[in-house]
Design an enzyme around this catalytic site. Structure first.
Site, PDB file in Angstrom:
ATOM      1  N   SER A 106       8.461  -3.408  -2.129  1.00 24.81           N
ATOM      2  CA  SER A 106       9.558  -2.567  -2.627  1.00 24.81           C
ATOM      3  C   SER A 106       9.001  -1.401  -3.432  1.00 24.81           C
ATOM      4  CB  SER A 106      10.534  -3.397  -3.465  1.00 24.81           C
ATOM      5  OG  SER A 106       9.854  -4.019  -4.533  1.00 24.81           O
ATOM      6  N   CYS A 107       7.959  -0.757  -2.927  1.00 31.38           N
ATOM      7  CA  CYS A 107       7.404   0.426  -3.590  1.00 31.38           C
ATOM      8  C   CYS A 107       8.511   1.463  -3.744  1.00 31.38           C
ATOM      9  CB  CYS A 107       6.245   1.002  -2.776  1.00 31.38           C
ATOM     10  SG  CYS A 107       4.827  -0.115  -2.686  1.00 31.38           S
TER      11      CYS A 107
ATOM     12  N   CYS B 291      10.471   0.792   1.844  1.00 33.97           N
ATOM     13  CA  CYS B 291       9.140   0.210   1.735  1.00 33.97           C
ATOM     14  C   CYS B 291       9.196  -1.091   2.518  1.00 33.97           C
ATOM     15  CB  CYS B 291       8.746  -0.046   0.288  1.00 33.97           C
ATOM     16  SG  CYS B 291       7.107  -0.815   0.168  1.00 33.97           S
TER      17      CYS B 291
END
Length: 198
Positions: free
Chosen positions: A105-106, A101
């Site tokens: 920080s998906c 990501c």
């Protein structure tokens, strides 16, 4: 991997609160660390490992998983925040997928648990896009030159999960046994499924 950027304001606030709670003997940091370790490496990734093992042993499930990851994962009861729209990418003898990501920080929490610290670093988020083979080599994963490497960028709408290649020596094992072969990193693409250590 280590990032070179200074901690964010949020991380500094979290650290300050943690320090204050520790000084007042309201928390035991070793217990907090153990809980994070549990969710980061055991509970969450175990869900994803069950998805992978099911796909390795059930061709019909695998087809559903690759067609509609969210729906197939939900069949096993793994749903929730950060996992509403899941796309599953299959690693094959021709293609190796890796997820990142780049914006934040998906990460697919319902199947992989908490994201590892390195996944959130600026170094990983930028370098894996620009030089994926070099970054994978730092994870002791050398992808043959003839194999294509594809980098997939998660975002607020879509989360990705890698369906790793099944090791030849694991074929014929039960679904329950196969769960032990699936690593968190193999579902991110920075590792491979491997024989469990004793």
């Amino acid at each position: 991997m280590s990032g070179t950027a200074p901690p964010s304001d949020l991380m500094l606030r979290i650290k300050a609160i943690e320090t204050l709670l520790e000084e007042k003997n309201l928390i035991d940091t070793s217990a907090v660390d153990a809980m994070i370790e549990l969710y980061e490496n055991k509970l969450g990734p175990r869900n994803g490992a069950q998805v992978v093992a099911k796909a390795w042993t059930d061709e019909a499930y695998k087809a559903r998983l690759l067609e509609d990851g969210s729906k197939a994962i939900a069949e096993l009861g793994f749903t929730g925040v950060q996992g509403e729209e899941m796309v599953v990418l299959e690693n094959t003898s021709e293609v190796h997928n890796v997820i990142v990501c780049t914006l934040c920080s998906c990460y697919p929490w319902p199947v992989l648990g908490l994201p590892p610290t390195w996944y959130k670093t600026a170094a990983y988020r930028s370098r894996v896009v620009l030089e994926p083979r070099a970054v994978l080599k730092e994870f002791d994963l050398e992808i043959p030159a003839e194999k294509e490497v594809r980098v997939w960028d998660s975002n607020a709408e879509i989360r990705f999960m890698v369906l790793p290649e099944q090791p030849e020596e694991s074929k014929g094992l039960s679904e329950q046994e196969l769960v032990e072969w699936v690593t968190r990193n193999s579902m991110i693409g920075t590792g491979l499924a491997e024989k469990p250590s004793k």
